[in-house]
Design a protein around this motif. Structure first.
Motif, PDB file in Angstrom:
ATOM      1  N   SER B  47       1.197  -1.150   0.122  1.00 38.66           N
ATOM      2  CA  SER B  47      -0.063   0.254   0.086  1.00 38.66           C
ATOM      3  C   SER B  47       0.646   1.492  -0.224  1.00 38.66           C
ATOM      4  CB  SER B  47      -0.757   0.138   1.455  1.00 38.66           C
ATOM      5  OG  SER B  47      -0.593  -0.142   2.438  1.00 38.66           O
ATOM      6  N   GLY B  48       1.953   0.773   0.032  1.00 36.75           N
ATOM      7  CA  GLY B  48       3.444   2.325   0.198  1.00 36.75           C
ATOM      8  C   GLY B  48       3.225   2.534  -1.419  1.00 36.75           C
ATOM      9  N   LEU B  49       3.768   3.640  -1.753  1.00 40.30           N
ATOM     10  CA  LEU B  49       4.199   4.893  -3.250  1.00 40.30           C
ATOM     11  C   LEU B  49       4.836   3.791  -3.533  1.00 40.30           C
ATOM     12  CD1 LEU B  49       4.027   8.314  -1.970  1.00 40.30           C
ATOM     13  CD2 LEU B  49       2.077   6.970  -2.838  1.00 40.30           C
ATOM     14  N   LEU B  50       6.166   2.738  -2.929  1.00 37.84           N
ATOM     15  CA  LEU B  50       6.665   2.100  -3.541  1.00 37.84           C
ATOM     16  C   LEU B  50       6.524   0.648  -4.457  1.00 37.84           C
ATOM     17  CD1 LEU B  50      10.307   2.039  -1.609  1.00 37.84           C
ATOM     18  CD2 LEU B  50       9.640   3.361  -3.253  1.00 37.84           C
ATOM     19  N   ALA B  51       5.220   0.275  -4.549  1.00 37.49           N
ATOM     20  CA  ALA B  51       4.068  -0.414  -4.963  1.00 37.49           C
ATOM     21  C   ALA B  51       4.865  -1.838  -5.381  1.00 37.49           C
ATOM     22  CB  ALA B  51       3.758  -0.034  -6.100  1.00 37.49           C
ATOM     23  N   ALA B  52       5.378  -1.762  -6.619  1.00 37.98           N
ATOM     24  CA  ALA B  52       6.146  -3.081  -7.149  1.00 37.98           C
ATOM     25  C   ALA B  52       7.245  -3.355  -5.821  1.00 37.98           C
ATOM     26  CB  ALA B  52       5.855  -2.786  -8.792  1.00 37.98           C
ATOM     27  N   ALA B  53       7.959  -2.038  -5.855  1.00 33.59           N
ATOM     28  CA  ALA B  53       9.787  -2.275  -5.589  1.00 33.59           C
ATOM     29  C   ALA B  53       9.390  -3.072  -4.005  1.00 33.59           C
ATOM     30  CB  ALA B  53      10.428  -1.195  -6.299  1.00 33.59           C
ATOM     31  N   ALA B  54       8.729  -2.365  -3.120  1.00 35.23           N
ATOM     32  CA  ALA B  54       8.269  -2.744  -1.929  1.00 35.23           C
ATOM     33  C   ALA B  54       8.023  -3.667  -1.896  1.00 35.23           C
ATOM     34  CB  ALA B  54       7.087  -1.393  -1.661  1.00 35.23           C
ATOM     35  N   ALA B  55       6.880  -4.242  -2.388  1.00 37.08           N
ATOM     36  CA  ALA B  55       6.778  -5.964  -2.159  1.00 37.08           C
ATOM     37  C   ALA B  55       7.988  -7.184  -2.304  1.00 37.08           C
ATOM     38  CB  ALA B  55       6.036  -6.533  -3.442  1.00 37.08           C
ATOM     39  N   ALA B  56       9.064  -6.143  -2.687  1.00 39.99           N
ATOM     40  CA  ALA B  56      10.633  -6.993  -2.824  1.00 39.99           C
ATOM     41  C   ALA B  56      11.513  -6.498  -2.500  1.00 39.99           C
ATOM     42  CB  ALA B  56      10.567  -6.882  -4.538  1.00 39.99           C
ATOM     43  N   PHE B  57      11.909  -6.420  -1.081  1.00 41.16           N
ATOM     44  CA  PHE B  57      12.154  -6.636  -0.623  1.00 41.16           C
ATOM     45  C   PHE B  57      13.179  -7.209  -0.416  1.00 41.16           C
ATOM     46  CE2 PHE B  57      11.567  -2.377   0.652  1.00 41.16           C
ATOM     47  CZ  PHE B  57      11.567  -2.180   2.301  1.00 41.16           C
ATOM     48  N   VAL B  58      14.879  -7.598   0.828  1.00 38.67           N
ATOM     49  CA  VAL B  58      16.058  -8.604   0.431  1.00 38.67           C
ATOM     50  C   VAL B  58      15.820  -9.949   0.465  1.00 38.67           C
ATOM     51  CG1 VAL B  58      16.909  -9.530   2.245  1.00 38.67           C
ATOM     52  CG2 VAL B  58      18.332  -8.021   0.242  1.00 38.67           C
ATOM     53  N   ALA B  59      16.286 -10.957   0.696  1.00 38.74           N
ATOM     54  CA  ALA B  59      16.862 -12.212   1.050  1.00 38.74           C
ATOM     55  C   ALA B  59      16.982 -13.200   1.774  1.00 38.74           C
ATOM     56  CB  ALA B  59      18.597 -12.208  -0.342  1.00 38.74           C
ATOM     57  N   PHE B  60      16.961 -14.259   1.613  1.00 38.79           N
ATOM     58  CA  PHE B  60      17.477 -14.898   2.586  1.00 38.79           C
ATOM     59  C   PHE B  60      18.088 -14.670   3.897  1.00 38.79           C
ATOM     60  CE2 PHE B  60      14.334 -17.340   1.999  1.00 38.79           C
ATOM     61  CZ  PHE B  60      14.488 -18.577   0.814  1.00 38.79           C
ATOM     62  N   ALA B  61      19.577 -14.197   2.931  1.00 38.45           N
ATOM     63  CA  ALA B  61      20.543 -14.051   3.499  1.00 38.45           C
ATOM     64  C   ALA B  61      21.485 -12.505   2.481  1.00 38.45           C
ATOM     65  CB  ALA B  61      21.598 -14.690   3.616  1.00 38.45           C
ATOM     66  N   PRO B  62      22.128 -11.730   3.097  1.00 35.79           N
ATOM     67  CA  PRO B  62      21.675 -10.585   2.788  1.00 35.79           C
ATOM     68  C   PRO B  62      23.743 -10.911   2.237  1.00 35.79           C
ATOM     69  CG  PRO B  62      21.379  -9.731   5.141  1.00 35.79           C
ATOM     70  CD  PRO B  62      21.796 -11.703   4.589  1.00 35.79           C
ATOM     71  N   SER B  63      24.415 -10.482   1.458  1.00 41.57           N
ATOM     72  CA  SER B  63      24.683 -10.791   0.458  1.00 41.57           C
ATOM     73  C   SER B  63      26.072  -9.182   0.336  1.00 41.57           C
ATOM     74  CB  SER B  63      24.969 -11.172  -0.590  1.00 41.57           C
ATOM     75  OG  SER B  63      24.675 -10.740  -1.345  1.00 41.57           O
ATOM     76  N   THR B  64      26.308  -8.531   1.399  1.00 41.74           N
ATOM     77  CA  THR B  64      26.985  -7.202   1.127  1.00 41.74           C
ATOM     78  C   THR B  64      28.203  -6.913   0.283  1.00 41.74           C
ATOM     79  OG1 THR B  64      26.680  -6.919   3.337  1.00 41.74           O
ATOM     80  CG2 THR B  64      25.371  -5.274   1.155  1.00 41.74           C
ATOM     81  N   THR B  65      29.009  -7.579   1.892  1.00 43.85           N
ATOM     82  CA  THR B  65      30.807  -7.238   1.602  1.00 43.85           C
ATOM     83  C   THR B  65      30.902  -8.928   1.577  1.00 43.85           C
ATOM     84  OG1 THR B  65      31.038  -7.307   3.839  1.00 43.85           O
ATOM     85  CG2 THR B  65      30.317  -5.136   2.606  1.00 43.85           C
ATOM     86  N   VAL B  66      31.971  -9.356   1.658  1.00 40.86           N
ATOM     87  CA  VAL B  66      32.861 -10.676   1.499  1.00 40.86           C
ATOM     88  C   VAL B  66      32.130 -11.208   2.690  1.00 40.86           C
ATOM     89  CG1 VAL B  66      35.098 -12.605   1.029  1.00 40.86           C
ATOM     90  CG2 VAL B  66      33.911 -10.611  -0.325  1.00 40.86           C
ATOM     91  N   THR B 100      24.517  -3.682   8.780  1.00 43.37           N
ATOM     92  CA  THR B 100      24.340  -2.225   9.966  1.00 43.37           C
ATOM     93  C   THR B 100      23.876  -1.859   8.706  1.00 43.37           C
ATOM     94  OG1 THR B 100      26.645  -2.068   9.919  1.00 43.37           O
ATOM     95  CG2 THR B 100      25.403  -2.809  11.459  1.00 43.37           C
ATOM     96  N   GLY B 101      23.454  -0.379   8.319  1.00 44.90           N
ATOM     97  CA  GLY B 101      23.979   0.307   7.740  1.00 44.90           C
ATOM     98  C   GLY B 101      22.639   1.162   8.131  1.00 44.90           C
ATOM     99  N   TRP B 319      21.573  -3.803   3.564  1.00 35.78           N
ATOM    100  CA  TRP B 319      21.530  -2.115   3.978  1.00 35.78           C
ATOM    101  C   TRP B 319      23.169  -1.084   3.116  1.00 35.78           C
ATOM    102  CZ3 TRP B 319      17.493  -0.266   7.289  1.00 35.78           C
ATOM    103  CH2 TRP B 319      16.723  -1.527   8.132  1.00 35.78           C
ATOM    104  N   SER B 320      22.797  -0.631   2.926  1.00 32.22           N
ATOM    105  CA  SER B 320      23.541   0.819   2.830  1.00 32.22           C
ATOM    106  C   SER B 320      23.467   1.784   3.426  1.00 32.22           C
ATOM    107  CB  SER B 320      23.452   0.280   1.386  1.00 32.22           C
ATOM    108  OG  SER B 320      22.688   1.007   0.335  1.00 32.22           O
ATOM    109  N   ASP B 321      24.402   2.687   2.391  1.00 34.61           N
ATOM    110  CA  ASP B 321      24.191   4.263   2.773  1.00 34.61           C
ATOM    111  C   ASP B 321      23.873   4.777   0.674  1.00 34.61           C
ATOM    112  OD1 ASP B 321      25.550   4.530   5.387  1.00 34.61           O
ATOM    113  OD2 ASP B 321      27.232   4.464   4.529  1.00 34.61           O
ATOM    114  N   LEU B 322      23.209   6.047   1.294  1.00 39.75           N
ATOM    115  CA  LEU B 322      22.802   6.694  -0.122  1.00 39.75           C
ATOM    116  C   LEU B 322      23.930   6.454  -0.893  1.00 39.75           C
ATOM    117  CD1 LEU B 322      20.110   9.607   0.491  1.00 39.75           C
ATOM    118  CD2 LEU B 322      19.271   7.166   0.000  1.00 39.75           C
ATOM    119  N   PRO B 323      23.769   6.566  -1.744  1.00 37.61           N
ATOM    120  CA  PRO B 323      24.929   6.858  -3.160  1.00 37.61           C
ATOM    121  C   PRO B 323      25.141   8.020  -3.502  1.00 37.61           C
ATOM    122  CG  PRO B 323      23.212   6.385  -4.415  1.00 37.61           C
ATOM    123  CD  PRO B 323      22.350   5.754  -3.082  1.00 37.61           C
ATOM    124  N   GLY B 324      26.695   8.158  -3.989  1.00 42.53           N
ATOM    125  CA  GLY B 324      26.934   9.773  -4.133  1.00 42.53           C
ATOM    126  C   GLY B 324      25.981  11.063  -3.188  1.00 42.53           C
TER     127      GLY B 324
END
Lengths: 164, 324
Positions: B47-66, B100-101, B319-324
């Motif tokens: 019901s949020g404005l992100l609609a399709a994108a909102a429905a699709a957050f992350v994953a079983f396990a985050p894979s940001t850094t090694v 964290t992020g 999790w991340s910081d905003l880009p640029g």
């Protein structure tokens, strides 16, 4: 509530003829019957999920099954073969007019013919019919008007001047 | 009246004759199959404005850094079942340290079917911290048609379903996702219980009346497993899923962008998760409930690859910081 078998039988009894009529537009009889059988089999599997007014849903399923066929266009000769008999004094005139109407329908853009047929055969609202036809309601209404106009014009008795 | 004339063309004689001839066989054929299935969980749109994108957050396990990447799950256990895959995923999550992020970041390729035989794919990126965020521009829009006719029809209708969206930032926006009867915000997701009984109770409370327990757990999993819920919560949910009956496993599946993985489909056949067995990471979610909105998304719509309905491929998340 009724058991599933009773509900399904009722669904079949009420809508089989309508769905087959639609399928006959786009397939020969044996193929159309198979498509309708398949449509109701899907309905049985999804019985708990059917909308309160199931006919548009059934027609939508049938339409998608029909699309998988080669040569699924609306054909005049196909329709002529199924033209129902009408007992009336002026049988000959009626048949001629209906034959003419069929030929005009089959010759016009398929989407236009379908719009007119869905509306007049099943009394569907433009909104319901548009969903089956896979287009916006506005588009559907345009098609419907165009089909009515074309058919009316084609069947209009001509004056001598026009004929010459 | 032209409509009456057209109505007189309806082949009533033939349909009546056919009805009499076919009825017994058609009914027998249907009743030979298992009875109609129970009502499935409606997939509630975000019901949020992100609609399709909102429905699709992350994953079983985050894979940001090694450094944070979980130890791989052995890919070739002797007998893989949907249950063993889910339990292995739970163990992986329990070994994964919390990330964290500030912003939950996700990059998702979405596949939708706006018309019969038409599939529109596009990639979108979002960052959201529960209040502020950014939406990246819609990229890589691609359209695929089942045949020439579908393409023609789609163009004639004015090319419906094409996603549009320029990059923009927003502030102070509350986004909520519908899970069953509950409206859930990012902070609620972070606080979901990890205790099995408590999570099951939460699911039971959210479950709409008339929806089966197992089916609802699977439908809810799609949202929770792809959200910033804690690893412990997600592990618990995988254990709940693992205990469902009727799960199906395909060891040679591919997700909608062609990545190989294991797919697990729920008993209703409507919900499929595609998992990378090496990391227990969710690659994609595919919704195959062709009759969920029977007329809007009818059966026979073509999905890529050979899927029906809507699919989300999770390209990046965490999790991340905003880009640029």
């Amino acid at each position: 509530m009724d058991d599933p078998e009773t509900r399904f039988t009722d669904l079949y009894d009420r809508h089989y003829r309508a769905v087959l009529g639609y399928a006959l537009l786009r397939a020969d009889r044996a193929a159309a019957e198979d498509v309708v059988g398949e449509t109701f089999l899907i309905a049985w599997r999804r019985l708990a999920d059917l909308p309160p007014e199931p006919l548009p849903w059934l027609l939508g399923v049938a339409r998608n099954l029909l699309r998988k066929q080669r040569d699924s266009g609306i054909r005049a000769e196909r329709l002529l073969a199924y033209l129902p008999a009408r007992a009336a004094p002026d049988v000959a005139d009626q048949v001629t007019e209906r034959e003419a109407a069929l030929i005009v329908l089959a010759a016009m853009a398929e989407a236009d013919a379908e719009a007119l047929i869905l509306t007049s055969w099943y009394g569907l609202t433009p909104r319901e019919a548009a969903k089956i036809a896979g287009c916006a309601t506005g588009t559907f209404t345009v098609r419907l008007h165009r089909a009515r106009r074309r058919l009316t014009e084609a069947l209009r008795p001509r004056t001598l001047q026009e004929q010459s | 009246m032209i409509d009456d004339l057209v109505k007189s063309l309806r082949p009533d004689d033939v349909t009546e004759e056919s009805y009499r001839a076919r009825r017994a066989d058609d009914l027998t054929r249907a009743f030979a199959e298992r009875p109609a299935r129970r009502r499935r969980t409606p997939l509630l749109a975000a019901s949020g404005l992100l609609a399709a994108a909102a429905a699709a957050f992350v994953a079983f396990a985050p894979s940001t850094t090694v450094a944070q990447r979980p130890a791989p799950v052995p890919a070739a256990t002797p007998v893989l079942t949907a249950r063993s895959v889910l339990l292995a995923g739970a163990e992986t999550l329990e070994r994964t340290p919390a990330e964290t992020g500030t912003y939950w970041h996700e990059k998702i390729r979405t596949f939708t079917s706006p018309m019969d035989g038409v599939v529109v794919a596009s990639t979108a990126e979002t960052w959201y911290d529960g209040r502020d965020g950014r939406i990246g521009p819609v990229r890589d829009v691609a359209t695929t048609f089942a045949d020439e006719r579908a393409g023609k029809a789609w163009r004639a209708e004015g090319k419906p379903g094409l996603p549009v969206g320029a990059e923009r930032s927003f502030k102070g926006m509350v986004l909520a996702w519908g899970i069953g009867t509950k409206e859930v915000r990012q902070e609620d997701l972070k606080k979901l219980p990890a205790d099995r009984a408590a999570l099951q109770k939460w699911l039971d409370e959210a479950r709409p009346e008339g929806t089966g327990k197992g089916a609802f757990a699977f439908a809810a999993a799609r949202h929770i497993l792809t959200s910033p819920a804690s690893n412990a919560t997600r592990a618990t949910l995988l254990r709940i899923l693992a205990d469902q009956n009727g799960l199906r496993l395909d060891e040679n599946a591919k997700d909608p962008v062609g990545r190989p993985g294991l797919s697990i489909t729920d008993a209703t056949g409507d919900h499929t998760l595609v998992v990378d067995p090496a990391t227990a990471k969710l690659l994609a979610y595919v919704y195959d409930g062709e009759d969920e909105r029977p007329v809007d998304t009818p059966p026979g719509t073509t999905m890529i690859p050979a899927q029906k309905g809507t699919a989300y491929a999770y390209l990046e998340s965490g999790w991340s910081d905003l880009p640029g």
